[in-house]
Design a protein around this motif. Structure first.
Motif, mmCIF file in Angstrom:
data_model
loop_
_atom_site.group_PDB
_atom_site.id
_atom_site.type_symbol
_atom_site.label_atom_id
_atom_site.label_comp_id
_atom_site.label_asym_id
_atom_site.label_seq_id
_atom_site.Cartn_x
_atom_site.Cartn_y
_atom_site.Cartn_z
ATOM 1 N N ILE A 69 42.504 -76.301 -66.559
ATOM 2 C CA ILE A 69 42.661 -75.484 -65.361
ATOM 3 C C ILE A 69 41.373 -75.587 -64.563
ATOM 4 O O ILE A 69 40.289 -75.778 -65.118
ATOM 5 C CB ILE A 69 42.969 -74.003 -65.699
ATOM 6 C CG1 ILE A 69 41.830 -73.355 -66.485
ATOM 7 C CG2 ILE A 69 44.285 -73.887 -66.462
ATOM 8 C CD1 ILE A 69 42.003 -71.864 -66.705
ATOM 9 N N LEU A 70 41.493 -75.505 -63.260
ATOM 10 C CA LEU A 70 40.331 -75.392 -62.385
ATOM 11 C C LEU A 70 40.122 -73.899 -62.202
ATOM 12 O O LEU A 70 41.038 -73.188 -61.780
ATOM 13 C CB LEU A 70 40.598 -76.072 -61.038
ATOM 14 C CG LEU A 70 39.525 -75.857 -59.977
ATOM 15 C CD1 LEU A 70 38.201 -76.464 -60.423
ATOM 16 C CD2 LEU A 70 39.965 -76.459 -58.658
ATOM 17 N N ARG A 71 38.951 -73.407 -62.552
ATOM 18 C CA ARG A 71 38.733 -71.964 -62.518
ATOM 19 C C ARG A 71 37.451 -71.612 -61.788
ATOM 20 O O ARG A 71 36.486 -72.368 -61.813
ATOM 21 C CB ARG A 71 38.711 -71.407 -63.932
ATOM 22 C CG ARG A 71 37.541 -71.914 -64.730
ATOM 23 C CD ARG A 71 37.885 -72.011 -66.204
ATOM 24 N NE ARG A 71 36.762 -72.419 -67.010
ATOM 25 C CZ ARG A 71 36.295 -73.663 -67.095
ATOM 26 N NH1 ARG A 71 36.854 -74.619 -66.396
ATOM 27 N NH2 ARG A 71 35.275 -73.948 -67.859
ATOM 28 N N ARG A 72 37.469 -70.461 -61.180
ATOM 29 C CA ARG A 72 36.300 -69.919 -60.499
ATOM 30 C C ARG A 72 36.274 -68.425 -60.731
ATOM 31 O O ARG A 72 37.307 -67.754 -60.673
ATOM 32 C CB ARG A 72 36.335 -70.192 -58.989
ATOM 33 C CG ARG A 72 36.236 -71.655 -58.620
ATOM 34 C CD ARG A 72 34.845 -72.206 -58.973
ATOM 35 N NE ARG A 72 34.756 -73.613 -58.708
ATOM 36 C CZ ARG A 72 34.878 -74.571 -59.624
ATOM 37 N NH1 ARG A 72 35.127 -74.269 -60.877
ATOM 38 N NH2 ARG A 72 34.761 -75.830 -59.302
ATOM 39 N N GLY A 73 35.093 -67.916 -60.976
ATOM 40 C CA GLY A 73 34.919 -66.484 -61.128
ATOM 41 C C GLY A 73 34.061 -65.951 -59.996
ATOM 42 O O GLY A 73 33.124 -66.619 -59.556
ATOM 43 N N TYR A 74 34.391 -64.799 -59.509
ATOM 44 C CA TYR A 74 33.642 -64.136 -58.445
ATOM 45 C C TYR A 74 33.279 -62.740 -58.921
ATOM 46 O O TYR A 74 34.162 -61.887 -59.114
ATOM 47 C CB TYR A 74 34.481 -64.072 -57.161
ATOM 48 C CG TYR A 74 34.875 -65.438 -56.672
ATOM 49 C CD1 TYR A 74 34.007 -66.197 -55.899
ATOM 50 C CD2 TYR A 74 36.101 -65.993 -57.012
ATOM 51 C CE1 TYR A 74 34.357 -67.467 -55.469
ATOM 52 C CE2 TYR A 74 36.466 -67.254 -56.587
ATOM 53 C CZ TYR A 74 35.593 -67.980 -55.810
ATOM 54 O OH TYR A 74 35.942 -69.234 -55.400
ATOM 55 N N SER A 75 31.984 -62.512 -59.153
ATOM 56 C CA SER A 75 31.526 -61.212 -59.629
ATOM 57 C C SER A 75 31.655 -60.170 -58.532
ATOM 58 O O SER A 75 31.527 -60.475 -57.341
ATOM 59 C CB SER A 75 30.055 -61.300 -60.051
ATOM 60 O OG SER A 75 29.913 -62.192 -61.119
ATOM 61 N N PHE A 76 31.904 -58.944 -58.948
ATOM 62 C CA PHE A 76 31.945 -57.836 -57.991
ATOM 63 C C PHE A 76 31.341 -56.586 -58.609
ATOM 64 O O PHE A 76 31.312 -56.430 -59.830
ATOM 65 C CB PHE A 76 33.377 -57.542 -57.525
ATOM 66 C CG PHE A 76 34.219 -56.836 -58.552
ATOM 67 C CD1 PHE A 76 34.251 -55.450 -58.619
ATOM 68 C CD2 PHE A 76 34.971 -57.556 -59.463
ATOM 69 C CE1 PHE A 76 35.019 -54.798 -59.573
ATOM 70 C CE2 PHE A 76 35.746 -56.921 -60.413
ATOM 71 C CZ PHE A 76 35.764 -55.530 -60.480
ATOM 72 N N THR A 77 30.818 -55.729 -57.757
ATOM 73 C CA THR A 77 30.361 -54.395 -58.142
ATOM 74 C C THR A 77 30.910 -53.448 -57.099
ATOM 75 O O THR A 77 30.756 -53.673 -55.907
ATOM 76 C CB THR A 77 28.824 -54.319 -58.167
ATOM 77 O OG1 THR A 77 28.332 -55.361 -59.003
ATOM 78 C CG2 THR A 77 28.352 -52.990 -58.704
#
Length: 146
Positions: A69-77
Protein backbone atom coordinates in the motif's frame (compact mmCIF):
# COMPACT_ATOMS: atom_id res chain seq x y z
CA UNK A 1 -2.55 8.17 19.82
CA UNK A 2 -2.41 8.02 23.58
CA UNK A 3 0.45 10.52 23.72
CA UNK A 4 0.79 10.69 27.51
CA UNK A 5 1.11 6.91 27.80
CA UNK A 6 3.54 6.75 24.85
CA UNK A 7 5.70 9.55 26.23
CA UNK A 8 6.06 7.76 29.58
CA UNK A 9 7.26 4.59 27.83
CA UNK A 10 10.99 3.87 27.84
CA UNK A 11 12.77 4.71 24.58
CA UNK A 12 13.85 1.10 24.03
CA UNK A 13 10.23 -0.06 24.39
CA UNK A 14 9.07 2.58 21.87
CA UNK A 15 11.72 1.41 19.40
CA UNK A 16 10.80 -2.25 19.89
CA UNK A 17 7.11 -1.40 19.43
CA UNK A 18 7.67 0.39 16.12
CA UNK A 19 10.74 -1.54 14.93
CA UNK A 20 12.76 1.61 14.21
CA UNK A 21 15.39 3.71 15.96
CA UNK A 22 13.56 6.81 17.16
CA UNK A 23 16.41 9.30 16.60
CA UNK A 24 17.17 8.30 13.00
CA UNK A 25 14.11 6.41 11.76
CA UNK A 26 16.40 3.52 10.76
CA UNK A 27 14.95 0.02 10.98
CA UNK A 28 16.32 -1.83 14.01
CA UNK A 29 19.66 -3.35 13.04
CA UNK A 30 20.18 -0.85 10.18
CA UNK A 31 21.99 2.49 9.97
CA UNK A 32 19.73 4.92 8.09
CA UNK A 33 16.03 5.66 7.68
CA UNK A 34 15.65 4.27 4.18
CA UNK A 35 17.79 1.16 4.66
CA UNK A 36 15.91 -2.07 3.90
CA UNK A 37 14.26 -3.81 6.82
CA UNK A 38 16.02 -7.10 7.54
CA UNK A 39 13.28 -9.26 9.04
CA UNK A 40 15.57 -12.30 9.11
CA UNK A 41 18.23 -10.63 11.31
CA UNK A 42 18.67 -12.13 14.78
CA UNK A 43 20.53 -11.05 17.89
CA UNK A 44 23.46 -12.99 19.33
CA UNK A 45 20.88 -14.77 21.53
CA UNK A 46 18.88 -15.86 18.46
CA UNK A 47 15.98 -13.43 19.00
CA UNK A 48 14.67 -11.43 16.03
CA UNK A 49 16.23 -7.95 15.84
CA UNK A 50 12.81 -6.66 14.75
CA UNK A 51 10.36 -8.17 17.28
CA UNK A 52 7.55 -10.43 16.07
CA UNK A 53 4.92 -7.90 17.22
CA UNK A 54 6.73 -4.76 15.94
CA UNK A 55 4.60 -2.54 13.74
CA UNK A 56 7.19 -2.40 10.95
CA UNK A 57 7.32 -6.22 10.74
CA UNK A 58 3.57 -6.78 10.79
CA UNK A 59 2.97 -4.08 8.15
CA UNK A 60 5.78 -5.31 5.88
CA UNK A 61 4.83 -6.68 2.45
CA UNK A 62 7.10 -9.66 3.22
CA UNK A 63 4.76 -10.60 6.07
CA UNK A 64 1.57 -9.93 4.10
CA UNK A 65 1.77 -11.95 0.90
CA UNK A 66 3.63 -9.05 -0.78
CA UNK A 67 0.53 -6.84 -0.43
CA UNK A 68 1.70 -3.25 -0.84
CA UNK A 69 0.00 0.00 0.00
CA UNK A 70 1.09 3.58 -0.53
CA UNK A 71 0.59 5.25 2.83
CA UNK A 72 0.97 8.67 4.35
CA UNK A 73 0.42 9.83 7.88
CA UNK A 74 -0.47 13.37 8.88
CA UNK A 75 -0.01 14.25 12.55
CA UNK A 76 -2.56 16.45 14.26
CA UNK A 77 -3.07 18.10 17.63
CA UNK A 78 -6.50 19.42 18.53
CA UNK A 79 -6.22 20.69 22.10
CA UNK A 80 -7.40 18.65 25.05
CA UNK A 81 -9.89 15.79 25.07
CA UNK A 82 -12.83 17.03 27.14
CA UNK A 83 -13.80 13.53 28.32
CA UNK A 84 -10.43 12.43 29.64
CA UNK A 85 -8.53 15.72 29.95
CA UNK A 86 -5.70 14.34 27.83
CA UNK A 87 -4.07 15.71 24.70
CA UNK A 88 -6.28 15.13 21.66
CA UNK A 89 -3.61 14.21 19.13
CA UNK A 90 -2.91 11.51 16.65
CA UNK A 91 -2.38 10.61 13.05
CA UNK A 92 -4.64 10.90 10.05
CA UNK A 93 -3.62 7.83 8.08
CA UNK A 94 -4.28 7.77 4.35
CA UNK A 95 -3.48 4.81 2.13
CA UNK A 96 -3.91 3.91 -1.50
CA UNK A 97 -4.12 0.38 -2.87
CA UNK A 98 -5.62 -1.39 -5.83
CA UNK A 99 -7.69 -3.76 -3.73
CA UNK A 100 -9.29 -2.69 -0.43
CA UNK A 101 -9.25 -6.36 0.64
CA UNK A 102 -5.45 -6.15 0.95
CA UNK A 103 -5.83 -3.23 3.35
CA UNK A 104 -8.50 -5.04 5.36
CA UNK A 105 -6.27 -8.13 5.67
CA UNK A 106 -3.33 -5.97 6.76
CA UNK A 107 -5.38 -4.06 9.33
CA UNK A 108 -6.87 -7.29 10.69
CA UNK A 109 -3.37 -8.65 11.23
CA UNK A 110 -2.27 -5.42 12.90
CA UNK A 111 -5.36 -5.37 15.12
CA UNK A 112 -4.58 -8.86 16.42
CA UNK A 113 -0.81 -8.72 16.93
CA UNK A 114 0.64 -5.18 16.77
CA UNK A 115 2.43 -3.99 19.93
CA UNK A 116 1.44 -0.45 18.91
CA UNK A 117 -2.19 -1.21 19.81
CA UNK A 118 -1.39 -0.42 23.44
CA UNK A 119 -0.82 3.22 22.45
CA UNK A 120 -3.49 3.91 19.84
CA UNK A 121 -7.24 4.17 19.59
CA UNK A 122 -8.94 3.77 16.22
CA UNK A 123 -11.78 6.26 15.73
CA UNK A 124 -12.99 5.90 12.15
CA UNK A 125 -12.51 4.58 8.63
CA UNK A 126 -13.76 5.10 5.12
CA UNK A 127 -13.13 3.59 1.70
CA UNK A 128 -13.29 5.63 -1.48
CA UNK A 129 -12.93 4.62 -5.11
CA UNK A 130 -10.59 6.97 -6.94
CA UNK A 131 -11.03 6.39 -10.68
CA UNK A 132 -8.39 7.05 -13.28
CA UNK A 133 -8.46 10.26 -15.25
CA UNK A 134 -10.69 10.39 -18.30
CA UNK A 135 -9.32 9.64 -21.75
CA UNK A 136 -10.07 12.06 -24.56
CA UNK A 137 -13.72 11.58 -25.50
CA UNK A 138 -14.41 9.56 -22.33
CA UNK A 139 -15.55 10.42 -18.85
CA UNK A 140 -14.21 9.99 -15.31
CA UNK A 141 -15.02 6.53 -13.99
CA UNK A 142 -15.74 5.06 -17.40
CA UNK A 143 -13.54 2.00 -16.65
CA UNK A 144 -15.68 1.27 -13.60
CA UNK A 145 -18.81 0.90 -15.76
CA UNK A 146 -17.54 -0.94 -18.81
Amino acid sequence: MLIEVWDRTFLQDQEQTIGRVKASGAPLGAGAEFDPVDLAAVTTHGDPVVPADAHIRLASPAENGDARILRRGYSFTDGMDERLGQLDAGLFFVSFQRDPAAFVALQTRLARHDALNEYISHTGSAVFAVPRGAQRGGYVGQQLFS
